[in-house]
Write a protein that holds these residues in place. Structure first.
Motif, short mmCIF file in Angstrom:
data_model
loop_
_atom_site.label_atom_id
_atom_site.label_comp_id
_atom_site.label_asym_id
_atom_site.label_seq_id
_atom_site.Cartn_x
_atom_site.Cartn_y
_atom_site.Cartn_z
N ILE A 224 -20.24 0.60 31.60
CA ILE A 224 -20.94 -0.28 30.65
C ILE A 224 -22.20 0.40 30.14
O ILE A 224 -22.48 0.41 28.93
CB ILE A 224 -21.30 -1.63 31.31
CG1 ILE A 224 -20.05 -2.35 31.80
CG2 ILE A 224 -22.08 -2.50 30.33
CD1 ILE A 224 -20.34 -3.63 32.55
N TRP A 225 -22.97 0.99 31.06
CA TRP A 225 -24.26 1.58 30.67
C TRP A 225 -24.08 2.73 29.69
O TRP A 225 -24.82 2.84 28.70
CB TRP A 225 -25.00 2.09 31.91
CG TRP A 225 -25.49 1.03 32.84
CD1 TRP A 225 -25.02 0.76 34.09
CD2 TRP A 225 -26.53 0.08 32.61
NE1 TRP A 225 -25.71 -0.28 34.65
CE2 TRP A 225 -26.64 -0.73 33.76
CE3 TRP A 225 -27.39 -0.16 31.54
CZ2 TRP A 225 -27.58 -1.75 33.88
CZ3 TRP A 225 -28.33 -1.18 31.65
CH2 TRP A 225 -28.41 -1.96 32.81
N ASN A 226 -23.12 3.62 29.95
CA ASN A 226 -23.05 4.88 29.20
C ASN A 226 -21.92 4.96 28.18
O ASN A 226 -21.93 5.87 27.35
CB ASN A 226 -22.91 6.05 30.18
CG ASN A 226 -24.15 6.25 31.03
OD1 ASN A 226 -25.23 5.78 30.69
ND2 ASN A 226 -24.00 6.93 32.15
N PHE A 227 -20.95 4.05 28.25
CA PHE A 227 -19.80 4.15 27.34
C PHE A 227 -19.60 2.88 26.51
O PHE A 227 -18.57 2.70 25.90
CB PHE A 227 -18.53 4.46 28.14
CG PHE A 227 -18.54 5.83 28.78
CD1 PHE A 227 -17.99 6.92 28.14
CD2 PHE A 227 -19.14 6.01 30.02
CE1 PHE A 227 -18.01 8.17 28.74
CE2 PHE A 227 -19.18 7.26 30.62
CZ PHE A 227 -18.61 8.34 29.98
N ASN A 347 -20.05 8.38 36.07
CA ASN A 347 -19.91 9.24 34.89
C ASN A 347 -18.68 10.14 35.00
O ASN A 347 -17.90 10.27 34.06
CB ASN A 347 -21.16 10.09 34.71
CG ASN A 347 -22.33 9.30 34.15
OD1 ASN A 347 -22.14 8.35 33.39
ND2 ASN A 347 -23.54 9.66 34.54
N PHE A 348 -18.52 10.77 36.17
CA PHE A 348 -17.36 11.64 36.36
C PHE A 348 -16.06 10.85 36.34
O PHE A 348 -15.05 11.28 35.78
CB PHE A 348 -17.48 12.43 37.66
CG PHE A 348 -18.42 13.60 37.58
CD1 PHE A 348 -18.19 14.63 36.67
CD2 PHE A 348 -19.53 13.67 38.40
CE1 PHE A 348 -19.06 15.71 36.58
CE2 PHE A 348 -20.39 14.76 38.33
CZ PHE A 348 -20.15 15.78 37.41
N TRP A 349 -16.05 9.67 36.97
CA TRP A 349 -14.86 8.83 37.03
C TRP A 349 -14.44 8.39 35.63
O TRP A 349 -13.28 8.53 35.24
CB TRP A 349 -15.15 7.62 37.92
CG TRP A 349 -14.17 6.49 37.85
CD1 TRP A 349 -14.37 5.26 37.31
CD2 TRP A 349 -12.84 6.48 38.38
NE1 TRP A 349 -13.27 4.47 37.46
CE2 TRP A 349 -12.30 5.19 38.12
CE3 TRP A 349 -12.05 7.41 39.05
CZ2 TRP A 349 -11.01 4.83 38.49
CZ3 TRP A 349 -10.76 7.05 39.43
CH2 TRP A 349 -10.26 5.77 39.15
N THR A 350 -15.39 7.88 34.86
CA THR A 350 -15.07 7.43 33.51
C THR A 350 -14.67 8.61 32.63
O THR A 350 -13.72 8.51 31.85
CB THR A 350 -16.28 6.70 32.89
OG1 THR A 350 -16.67 5.63 33.75
CG2 THR A 350 -15.92 6.14 31.52
#
Length: 391
Positions: A224-227, A347-350
């Motif tokens: 949610i925060w970064n994407f 971050n890596f997971w998404t």
């Protein structure tokens, strides 16, 4: 008298939260865009962005211990001044190595500010029953909501690098406000607590289970925060609608921060924690099934419950689990779990799933299941906290 009242300790903390979140709202959402505008590749951008959560994870526990030893005021002054100077360095150099080093320097000091602020607020709430963490932290939500609109305007008028002026200016002003924080004896003078002993004390089963749960929730909601912007644009949203959604998120935080203590005193910390985690799972599930961007903005109404109240619960529960002389250490471990390792893994997971050609909506669905499983884990392994421990 009026001047003294305006600059009471509670108002000092409110102003500091406002300024620090102004700083965060100015640079964090636009940082990747500025790096892209400078011509960096996707991998270079990812490496620079990940410096902040990596530094949070590696440095925060030690930083919190230092704050407990030498005093919050000293650390706050050093952090605001040196982080403020670091933001100005972004205007001077543009090479990958230079920006990587600047981000390391900035992150070391910037990451220490909010845990210290939280510790100061909890300390005030403990001695002054008229105040509580949420009622003071609400000023940060106002700073986030206002700055997003203001910086957006000036970015259109100038360019993305204006964000560093806003961030630096906010922290320099915060430095002068921090000078008003009263001096207190350092924790080292009050009690001799070694780093090894403090980490052994903090390594109890309840705290470990709690921080592990926070880490997993963070890894899921980092999408949610970064994407969020990518998700909205996948559904056909304009850039302006994305901005509206982000601003509304800040506004939805305000009532939950303000009324957090009455809510927690009525529900209790563990039920509130489960409710907030369930709201995160529901929020991501709704994102996964919504295909109209305007409806996605409506889903953002859950932000106050899934983030604001959730964070107050995390801060209060951590505070209840640690001794007063280790308050900053405990808060730093919380920040390292949520904003550090959790954000790195998220971050890596998404990014991995996105490279596997999954839409962000599909990733939200997977993450909703993960958070739902974490809810079950917390229901079993997290111990309740007394309502009297809420400050």
């Amino acid at each position: 008298m009026i001047f003294h009242r305006m600059l009471s300790q509670a108002n000092q903390l409110r102003l500091l939260y406002f300024l620090v979140l102004c700083c965060t709202a100015a640079w964090l959402p636009v940082f990747a865009d500025d790096l892209k505008a400078r011509g960096f590749s996707g991998m270079e951008i990812a490496l620079i962005i990940n410096v902040t959560p990596i530094t949070m994870f590696l440095v925060q526990p030690v930083y919190g211990f230092v704050a407990d030893r030498i005093g919050y005021r000293t650390c706050m002054l050093a952090s605001t001044m040196l982080a403020g100077i670091s933001f100005l360095l972004y205007l001077q150099w543009s090479s990958f190595v230079a920006l990587l080093l600047i981000t390391v320097c900035m992150s070391v000091f910037y990451n220490g500010i909010q845990p210290i602020l939280d510790s100061l607020t909890l300390e005030l709430a403990e001695t002054s029953p008229d105040f509580n963490y949420g009622s003071i932290r609400v000023a940060g939500a106002a700073g986030w909501a206002i700055t997003g609109i203001v910086t957006g305007y000036f970015i259109d008028q100038v360019d993305t690098r204006v964000i560093y002026l806003f961030s630096s200016g906010s922290l320099i002003i915060a430095f002068f406000i921090a000078l008003l924080i009263p001096k207190r004896p350092s924790r080292k003078q009050q009690t001799q607590v070694s780093l090894v002993k403090s980490l052994r004390y903090l390594n109890d089963r309840t705290l470990v289970c709690f921080l592990f749960s926070v880490l997993l929730i963070s890894a899921a909601v980092t999408t949610i925060w970064n994407f969020y912007s990518i998700y909205m644009k996948e559904n056909g949203a304009s850039a302006s609608l994305v901005g509206v959604g982000l601003s509304l998120q800040g506004l939805f935080e305000i009532p939950f921060f303000f009324f957090s203590v009455p809510i927690l005193q009525r529900l209790g910390i563990k039920p509130a924690l489960l409710l907030c985690a369930a709201a995160s799972a529901l929020r991501m599930f709704l994102y996964s099934v919504v295909s109209v961007p305007e409806w996605a903005v409506a889903v953002d109404a859950l932000h106050g419950l899934s983030w604001s109240l959730f964070w107050v619960v995390c801060v209060e529960y951590t505070n209840a689990l640690v001794k007063p002389e280790l308050r900053a250490t405990g808060q730093s471990l919380l920040y390292a779990s949520y904003f550090g390792l959790g954000a790195i893994l998220g971050n890596f997971w998404t990014g991995y799933l996105y490279d596997m050609h999954l839409r962000i909506s599909s990733i939200f669905f997977i993450n909703a299941i993960i958070v739902a499983v974490v809810c079950v884990f917390m229901a079993i392994f997290i111990k309740p906290a007394s309502r009297s421990q809420i400050v």
